[in-house]
Write an enzyme that holds these catalytic residues in place. Structure first.
Site, PDB file in Angstrom:
ATOM      1  CB  CYS A 136      -0.917  -0.008   1.208  1.00 18.61           C
ATOM      2  SG  CYS A 136      -1.906   1.484   1.326  1.00 18.61           S
ATOM      3  CB  CYS A 139      -0.509   2.496   3.994  1.00 16.05           C
ATOM      4  SG  CYS A 139      -1.973   1.790   3.296  1.00 16.05           S
ATOM      5  CG  ASP A 140       3.242   1.256   4.420  1.00 13.13           C
ATOM      6  OD1 ASP A 140       2.823   1.709   5.487  1.00 13.13           O
ATOM      7  OD2 ASP A 140       3.001   0.112   4.019  1.00 13.13           O
TER       8      ASP A 140
END
Ligand code: NDP
Length: 311
Positions: A136, A139-140
């Site tokens: 992701c 997300c990261d």
């Protein structure tokens, strides 16, 4: 084990689950939603959603899901944290076990469990989980500012993630196993024209290396039959964007699925082969997989549930 009876159980909290809840709530079915591992679903891992009708300027994924959640709650939906861990659809009322410790007996069930990102299956993906391996980018990606990353995949997701990461990282390798990208034209052009992105066609990632976290990737370049070149490329982050697996495992012994695991429904409807059990959203959709199509099928499932209960 604790047992609770509900009229309409909705499993999953993406666009399909919440839209089903809005319709079921307004039809007085007192829906109960179990939100699953990732409340709000896949859109909570996205930045900007530009193709959901009604938002001419776009809307953030998490914001859209928060709005849907509140809209579902406005009509009396009971939204709970918890995972469906087992199912018994052999007789009515249908039974769903939550977190292995509670059983919900439901008159009707809407399965909206979505799909989960796939991994290549390399040992190193597990070894470096949370230490440089991610599925992701939104997300990261933040952790890779001014660093070098690789994205695996050649579809829209891979191109989108590579473009997003290029806005943070100093360099992005896009590792594509075929000699072409599968993504839509507009996404291909975005990737090809981005100076920070280097597309590596006909390459496969076969391993990772590094002392404390990912420091590089082992690559194989295919150059015709039985001709390949192996080399290493230093990277700090390794992102998977090779598609998704539908979350249908606990239902497979009761419902028909295709070879990938997508739940099969009566064409054009969310009806599964078990009366009163409906499937909506990505768990039953190998073709479109859009927030708006998921929402639409959630709506259809709730209308079907209402009609089923009236019979
Ligand atoms: P796709 O299935 O479209 O693409 C998966 C990609 O990963 C393909 O390039 C595939 O290669 C590659 N791949 C699969 N397995 C492996 C493997 N083991 N090793 C290496 N490469 C592998 O998935 P997406 O998640 O990209 O997209 C899913 C759907 O969602 C699509 O319909 C897409 O259009 C849509 N989507 C739309 C967006 C938008 O409109 N903004 C954004 C994101 C997704 P190969 O081509 O060789 O099979």
């Amino acid at each position: 084990m604790e047992i609770e009876k509900v009229k309409c159980l909705i499993i999953g909290s993406g666009p399909a689950g919440y839209t089903a809840a809005i319709y079921a709530g307004r039809a007085n079915l007192a829906p109960v939603v179990y939100a699953g591992l990732q409340p709000g679903g896949q859109l909570t891992t996205t930045t900007e959603v530009e193709n959901f009708p009604g938002y001419p300027a776009g809307i953030g994924g998490p914001e859209l899901m928060e709005d849907l959640r509140r809209q579902a709650e406005r009509f009396g939906t009971d939204i709970r944290y918890g995972m469906a861990t087992a199912a018994d659809l052999s007789a009515k009322p249908y039974k769903i076990t939550i977190d292995g410790e509670k059983v919900i007996e439901a008159e009707t069930i809407i399965i909206a469990t979505g799909a989960t990102a796939k991994y290549l299956g390399l040992e190193d993906e597990k070894k470096y989980a949370g230490m440089g391996v991610s599925a992701c980018a939104t997300c990261d990606g933040f952790f890779y500012r001014k660093k070098v990353v690789a994205v695996v995949g050649g579809g829209d997701t891979a191109c989108e993630e590579a473009s997003y990461l290029a806005s943070l990282a100093s360099k992005v390798y896009l590792i594509v196993r075929k000699p072409y990208l599968r993504a839509s034209k507009v996404m291909q052009e975005r990737v090809m024209s981005n100076e920070k992105i280097e597309v590596m066609f006909e390459h496969n990632a076969v391993g990772l290396y590094g002392e404390k976290g990912v420091e590089g990737v082992h690559l194989v370049k295919h150059m015709g039959e039985a001709n390949e070149e192996r080399y290493d490329v230093p990277i700090d982050g390794f992102f998977l964007a090779i598609g998704h697996k539908p979350n249908s495992d606990i239902f497979k012994s009761y419902l028909d699925t295709d070879e990938v695991g997508y739940i099969l429904t009566e064409p054009g409807t969310p009806r599964t082969k078990v009366p009163g059990v409906f499937a909506a959203g990505d768990v039953a959709d190998p073709h479109y997989r859009q927030a708006i199509t998921a929402a639409a099928s959630g709506c259809m499932a709730a209308i079907e549930a209402e009609r089923y209960l009236q019979q």
